[in-house]
Design a protein around this motif. Sequence first.
Motif, PDB file in Angstrom:
ATOM      1  N   VAL A  74       0.860  -1.188   0.000  1.00 24.84           N
ATOM      2  CA  VAL A  74       0.000   0.000   0.000  1.00 24.84           C
ATOM      3  C   VAL A  74       0.892   1.232   0.000  1.00 24.84           C
ATOM      4  O   VAL A  74       1.697   1.432   0.914  1.00 24.84           O
ATOM      5  CB  VAL A  74      -0.930   0.012   1.228  1.00 24.84           C
ATOM      6  CG1 VAL A  74      -1.770   1.283   1.234  1.00 24.84           C
ATOM      7  CG2 VAL A  74      -1.824  -1.221   1.217  1.00 24.84           C
ATOM      8  N   THR A  78      -1.889   5.400  -3.357  1.00 20.96           N
ATOM      9  CA  THR A  78      -2.994   4.435  -3.401  1.00 20.96           C
ATOM     10  C   THR A  78      -4.072   4.827  -2.406  1.00 20.96           C
ATOM     11  O   THR A  78      -5.275   4.785  -2.709  1.00 20.96           O
ATOM     12  CB  THR A  78      -2.480   3.022  -3.093  1.00 20.96           C
ATOM     13  OG1 THR A  78      -1.451   2.676  -4.013  1.00 20.96           O
ATOM     14  CG2 THR A  78      -3.614   2.009  -3.184  1.00 20.96           C
ATOM     15  N   THR A  82      -7.913   6.088  -3.281  1.00 20.50           N
ATOM     16  CA  THR A  82      -9.008   5.330  -2.677  1.00 20.50           C
ATOM     17  C   THR A  82      -9.920   6.246  -1.877  1.00 20.50           C
ATOM     18  O   THR A  82     -11.163   6.173  -1.997  1.00 20.50           O
ATOM     19  CB  THR A  82      -8.459   4.214  -1.776  1.00 20.50           C
ATOM     20  OG1 THR A  82      -7.601   3.363  -2.551  1.00 20.50           O
ATOM     21  CG2 THR A  82      -9.581   3.388  -1.192  1.00 20.50           C
ATOM     22  N   ALA A 115      -6.225   3.984  -8.373  1.00 22.48           N
ATOM     23  CA  ALA A 115      -5.691   3.406  -7.138  1.00 22.48           C
ATOM     24  C   ALA A 115      -5.185   1.994  -7.375  1.00 22.48           C
ATOM     25  O   ALA A 115      -4.194   1.567  -6.766  1.00 22.48           O
ATOM     26  CB  ALA A 115      -6.775   3.409  -6.054  1.00 22.48           C
ATOM     27  N   GLY A 118      -1.909   2.592  -9.990  1.00 22.13           N
ATOM     28  CA  GLY A 118      -0.791   3.458  -9.659  1.00 22.13           C
ATOM     29  C   GLY A 118      -0.391   4.269 -10.878  1.00 22.13           C
ATOM     30  O   GLY A 118      -1.102   4.323 -11.876  1.00 22.13           O
ATOM     31  N   ALA A 223      -5.938  -5.421  -9.352  1.00 23.56           N
ATOM     32  CA  ALA A 223      -5.065  -5.244  -8.188  1.00 23.56           C
ATOM     33  C   ALA A 223      -3.973  -6.311  -8.141  1.00 23.56           C
ATOM     34  O   ALA A 223      -2.847  -6.038  -7.714  1.00 23.56           O
ATOM     35  CB  ALA A 223      -5.893  -5.285  -6.908  1.00 23.56           C
TER      36      ALA A 223
END
Length: 509
Positions: A74, A78, A82, A115, A118, A223
């Motif tokens: 994380v 990010t 979010t 998010a 990136g 992700a």
Amino acid sequence: MWKPPAPPPDPEWIVATAPVRPALPGFRVLAGGLASGLLAAALLTEGLGVNVLLWALIGAVAAGLAAAAAGRRVRPWTVVWTVAALVLLLVPALVEASWPVVLALLAAAGAGSLALHGGKRWPGVLLGPIGIWPHLIPGLGWALLSLRNRQYPARARVVSIVKAAGVSLALLVVFGALFASADAAVAELLGDLAPSVDTDDLPMQVLLFLAGLLVALAAAHTAAGPRRFDRLPVKPGRARGRLEWAVPLVALNLLFGAFVAVQAVVFVGGYESVMRKPGMIPAEYARQGFWQLLIVTLLVLVVLALAGRWAPRSTPRDRAMAKTLLALLCSLTMVVVASALYRMHRYVDNFGLTRLRISVATVEIWLGVVLLLVLVGGILASSRWLPRAVVLSAVATTAVFGLISPDAMIAEQNVHRYEQTGRIDVGYLRDLSADAVPALDRLPQDQRICALQKIAQDLGDDQLPWYATSLAEARAREILRDRPVPLMNGSCGRIGVRLGSSYSGGYEY
């Protein structure tokens, strides 16, 4: 022996940005995708409210689990993207008007996708917001492959039970229908035994389930293995000669400087003195000037992008000259932005605030913020933060635009203007959403009734569940319940508002 020709190699940009193939998802990720689909089917059928935020949180959890399983860390940005997406999803819970809600949902989808991906460079932050959509079908295949390859406890027994249950259900349906059609008593008995299921919303619920499932699995797949748009090869522009590059910018700065000087003289002398000249119409001066200056601002951003790409940068002197000329152009353009906004302010004072006027004024403010960011980036030694800052400014502007409730602001400004001048366009205000009810409720009797009739009819008597209702709608219903609006009393006719022939409802014509 003939051999088929080898397939052509993939384009360079596909090879450069190719993601790492993600490992198959675990049970928790699959459960998160299933929960997302079920929650979408259960909560999103009747409307939009806090249910969108609740649904998105489930998808975010599934994506987080997939990212953790893939070993991704994380990072601060990010968290920023979010949080920005979740703030944007508050707009449907607070605001009733559909147009800022749609903008907020689109921006939230972009921030959420960013998010997951990136990105630091311009390719990453521009392509990241749309990068989740190619994962919709691969994400589903990824989940199905995981289910197929996974060994379950007592798998053979579970499969046998499912098959037996399916065959039994099919036989009962077929023969039960035949017996029911043959005997009325049997039909009544079966009807009492069968559970009552409301199937009116079933097609929409199935579609929402599939959409919720696909989006959650796509987010998890992204992700676990995002496409690396930052690796997209971008060739640097060929630096031009100092004279070839600098002369056009110097000329443009001189032109902008002359415009700013004229604006300063006009501002000191007062716009009213200019307006008193023969043939000068204040409204046309403000309105046309705003649109022209808006286009000027957009074109300057294009010029800055091209000039930054072609600027000479081989020596410290070249870099200093480029920074100076571009910083001067940014500074002068910010004065143009201020002039455009002042003209819009004058126009709104005379004719009231509308959806178009508040929208283009917001765009102009955002362009001014972008110019300020570019100016700061040019002054600082490093501007690696600039791409993300520009996109974040767009996301933040969309969030603020939605959270301030544009329809409520439009109604408030027009009601305040009416209290000061006695002028108001009730015919336009009738088409606003429930966000405008608190302000319109302050109008005198006939103006209030005429302005609120259409909104009251649109709200109707059917109360939606709490999770599908915005705070603005709940407040409007409370006001209209305390002070009901009659649907037919001639109020619009008495204040001179003519309702169009396309207008329908139980109101006057």
